[in-house]
Write a protein that holds these residues in place. Structure first.
Motif, PDB file in Angstrom:
ATOM      1  N   ILE A 100       0.875  -1.168   0.000  1.00 52.52           N
ATOM      2  CA  ILE A 100       0.000   0.000   0.000  1.00 52.52           C
ATOM      3  C   ILE A 100       0.912   1.218   0.000  1.00 52.52           C
ATOM      4  O   ILE A 100       1.827   1.314   0.824  1.00 52.52           O
ATOM      5  CB  ILE A 100      -0.913   0.032   1.235  1.00 52.52           C
ATOM      6  CG1 ILE A 100      -1.860  -1.142   1.230  1.00 52.52           C
ATOM      7  CG2 ILE A 100      -1.692   1.332   1.281  1.00 52.52           C
ATOM      8  CD1 ILE A 100      -2.799  -1.156   2.428  1.00 52.52           C
ATOM      9  N   TYR A 101       0.656   2.130  -0.927  1.00 51.81           N
ATOM     10  CA  TYR A 101       1.482   3.327  -1.072  1.00 51.81           C
ATOM     11  C   TYR A 101       0.786   4.522  -0.440  1.00 51.81           C
ATOM     12  O   TYR A 101      -0.436   4.658  -0.512  1.00 51.81           O
ATOM     13  CB  TYR A 101       1.759   3.605  -2.547  1.00 51.81           C
ATOM     14  CG  TYR A 101       2.606   2.527  -3.172  1.00 51.81           C
ATOM     15  CD1 TYR A 101       3.994   2.595  -3.133  1.00 51.81           C
ATOM     16  CD2 TYR A 101       2.011   1.424  -3.776  1.00 51.81           C
ATOM     17  CE1 TYR A 101       4.769   1.599  -3.680  1.00 51.81           C
ATOM     18  CE2 TYR A 101       2.790   0.425  -4.327  1.00 51.81           C
ATOM     19  CZ  TYR A 101       4.161   0.509  -4.278  1.00 51.81           C
ATOM     20  OH  TYR A 101       4.935  -0.483  -4.812  1.00 51.81           O
ATOM     21  N   SER A 102       1.584   5.389   0.176  1.00 54.91           N
ATOM     22  CA  SER A 102       1.100   6.615   0.813  1.00 54.91           C
ATOM     23  C   SER A 102       2.036   7.755   0.441  1.00 54.91           C
ATOM     24  O   SER A 102       3.232   7.547   0.247  1.00 54.91           O
ATOM     25  CB  SER A 102       1.091   6.464   2.337  1.00 54.91           C
ATOM     26  OG  SER A 102       0.361   5.328   2.724  1.00 54.91           O
ATOM     27  N   ILE A 103       1.482   8.951   0.380  1.00 56.58           N
ATOM     28  CA  ILE A 103       2.293  10.132   0.081  1.00 56.58           C
ATOM     29  C   ILE A 103       2.935  10.636   1.380  1.00 56.58           C
ATOM     30  O   ILE A 103       2.342  10.525   2.458  1.00 56.58           O
ATOM     31  CB  ILE A 103       1.447  11.239  -0.599  1.00 56.58           C
ATOM     32  CG1 ILE A 103       2.332  12.332  -1.196  1.00 56.58           C
ATOM     33  CG2 ILE A 103       0.406  11.792   0.356  1.00 56.58           C
ATOM     34  CD1 ILE A 103       1.584  13.281  -2.123  1.00 56.58           C
ATOM     35  N   THR A 104       4.143  11.148   1.293  1.00 55.43           N
ATOM     36  CA  THR A 104       4.837  11.729   2.447  1.00 55.43           C
ATOM     37  C   THR A 104       4.658  13.247   2.418  1.00 55.43           C
ATOM     38  O   THR A 104       4.156  13.814   1.449  1.00 55.43           O
ATOM     39  CB  THR A 104       6.333  11.408   2.398  1.00 55.43           C
ATOM     40  OG1 THR A 104       6.892  12.033   1.232  1.00 55.43           O
ATOM     41  CG2 THR A 104       6.593   9.908   2.376  1.00 55.43           C
ATOM     42  N   LYS A 105       5.115  13.913   3.454  1.00 57.21           N
ATOM     43  CA  LYS A 105       5.096  15.385   3.495  1.00 57.21           C
ATOM     44  C   LYS A 105       5.930  15.942   2.343  1.00 57.21           C
ATOM     45  O   LYS A 105       5.527  16.883   1.670  1.00 57.21           O
ATOM     46  CB  LYS A 105       5.626  15.875   4.856  1.00 57.21           C
ATOM     47  CG  LYS A 105       5.786  17.381   4.947  1.00 57.21           C
ATOM     48  CD  LYS A 105       4.459  18.109   4.953  1.00 57.21           C
ATOM     49  CE  LYS A 105       4.637  19.581   5.236  1.00 57.21           C
ATOM     50  NZ  LYS A 105       4.302  20.450   4.121  1.00 57.21           N
ATOM     51  N   ALA A 106       7.097  15.338   2.097  1.00 64.54           N
ATOM     52  CA  ALA A 106       7.937  15.777   0.971  1.00 64.54           C
ATOM     53  C   ALA A 106       7.197  15.565  -0.348  1.00 64.54           C
ATOM     54  O   ALA A 106       7.299  16.386  -1.264  1.00 64.54           O
ATOM     55  CB  ALA A 106       9.261  15.024   0.964  1.00 64.54           C
ATOM     56  N   GLY A 107       6.430  14.491  -0.455  1.00 60.88           N
ATOM     57  CA  GLY A 107       5.635  14.240  -1.652  1.00 60.88           C
ATOM     58  C   GLY A 107       4.548  15.282  -1.835  1.00 60.88           C
ATOM     59  O   GLY A 107       4.277  15.725  -2.959  1.00 60.88           O
ATOM     60  N   GLU A 108       3.923  15.693  -0.739  1.00 60.06           N
ATOM     61  CA  GLU A 108       2.898  16.744  -0.805  1.00 60.06           C
ATOM     62  C   GLU A 108       3.520  18.066  -1.267  1.00 60.06           C
ATOM     63  O   GLU A 108       2.942  18.776  -2.086  1.00 60.06           O
ATOM     64  CB  GLU A 108       2.212  16.915   0.547  1.00 60.06           C
ATOM     65  CG  GLU A 108       1.321  15.753   0.908  1.00 60.06           C
ATOM     66  CD  GLU A 108       0.746  15.849   2.320  1.00 60.06           C
ATOM     67  OE1 GLU A 108       1.186  16.718   3.099  1.00 60.06           O
ATOM     68  OE2 GLU A 108      -0.143  15.045   2.625  1.00 60.06           O
ATOM     69  N   ASP A 109       4.705  18.371  -0.742  1.00 57.43           N
ATOM     70  CA  ASP A 109       5.394  19.598  -1.147  1.00 57.43           C
ATOM     71  C   ASP A 109       5.761  19.540  -2.628  1.00 57.43           C
ATOM     72  O   ASP A 109       5.605  20.527  -3.357  1.00 57.43           O
ATOM     73  CB  ASP A 109       6.658  19.817  -0.301  1.00 57.43           C
ATOM     74  CG  ASP A 109       6.342  20.135   1.147  1.00 57.43           C
ATOM     75  OD1 ASP A 109       5.183  20.506   1.459  1.00 57.43           O
ATOM     76  OD2 ASP A 109       7.250  19.985   1.994  1.00 57.43           O
ATOM     77  N   TYR A 110       6.228  18.399  -3.078  1.00 53.82           N
ATOM     78  CA  TYR A 110       6.595  18.236  -4.484  1.00 53.82           C
ATOM     79  C   TYR A 110       5.355  18.340  -5.380  1.00 53.82           C
ATOM     80  O   TYR A 110       5.409  18.923  -6.459  1.00 53.82           O
ATOM     81  CB  TYR A 110       7.300  16.896  -4.686  1.00 53.82           C
ATOM     82  CG  TYR A 110       7.910  16.750  -6.045  1.00 53.82           C
ATOM     83  CD1 TYR A 110       9.006  17.511  -6.427  1.00 53.82           C
ATOM     84  CD2 TYR A 110       7.402  15.843  -6.964  1.00 53.82           C
ATOM     85  CE1 TYR A 110       9.576  17.383  -7.681  1.00 53.82           C
ATOM     86  CE2 TYR A 110       7.963  15.708  -8.218  1.00 53.82           C
ATOM     87  CZ  TYR A 110       9.049  16.476  -8.570  1.00 53.82           C
ATOM     88  OH  TYR A 110       9.606  16.355  -9.815  1.00 53.82           O
TER      89      TYR A 110
END
Length: 140
Positions: free
Chosen positions: A90-100
Motif C-alpha cells: 500500500i502506497y502513501s504520500i509523504t510530506k515531501a511528496g505533498e510539497d513536491y
C-alpha cells in the motif's frame, strides 16, 4: 537595467527554476495526486492513471516509478496482510511528496497557460473565421 526589466528577469528566473523541478515523467504528479487523500495498492494506482487519461500504461514502469518515488522519500509503502491472498504493498504520500505535488501544480499551471496561448494563436492563424465563431459559441 530598468526596474521593469529587473522584475521581468526575476519572474523569468522563477519560472525557469519551477519548470526545471517538474519531473520528466508526467505520471509522477498524477501518482502523487492519487495518493493525496487515500493510500492505494499499485493496481489501484494504475486504474487511477487510466481514469486520468493515460491511454497506455506500462505496469512495470508504474512500479519502477513508485520504487523511485519511495527512494526519493516522496511516497512510502508498507505490506498489507489484512486481505486474503498474498500480501500487497500500500502506497502513501509523504510530506515531501505533498510539497513536491504543490511544485508540480505550479509548473503545470504555467504549462497550461503556455498551451492555452499556443492554441489561441494557432486558432487565430489557421482556423477559418466560421470555425472560430463555432468554437467560441461551444464554450458558452
Amino acid at each position: 537595467m530598468h526596474q521593469n526589466e529587473s522584475a521581468k528577469d526575476t519572474t523569468a528566473s522563477h519560472q525557469d527554476r519551477t519548470m526545471n523541478t517538474m519531473p520528466k515523467n508526467l505520471m509522477v504528479p498524477f501518482l502523487l495526486l492519487s495518493l493525496q487523500n487515500v493510500n492505494l495498492h499499485g493496481y489501484k494506482l494504475i486504474q487511477e492513471l487510466a481514469q486520468f487519461g493515460f491511454a497506455t500504461i506500462d505496469q512495470g514502469n508504474v512500479y519502477r516509478t513508485l520504487r523511485q518515488l519511495e527512494k526519493d522519500q516522496l511516497v512510502y509503502s508498507e505490506w498489507d496482510t489484512t486481505t486474503e491472498g498474498p500480501a500487497k504493498r500500500i502506497y502513501s504520500i509523504t510530506k515531501a511528496g505533498e510539497d513536491y505535488l504543490k511544485t508540480c501544480f505550479t509548473t503545470l499551471e504555467q504549462y497550461q497557460s503556455m498551451i492555452n496561448r499556443f492554441f489561441s494563436i494557432y486558432m487565430d492563424m489557421f482556423l477559418p473565421p466560421s470555425r472560430k465563431q463555432q468554437e467560441g459559441t461551444e464554450d458558452k
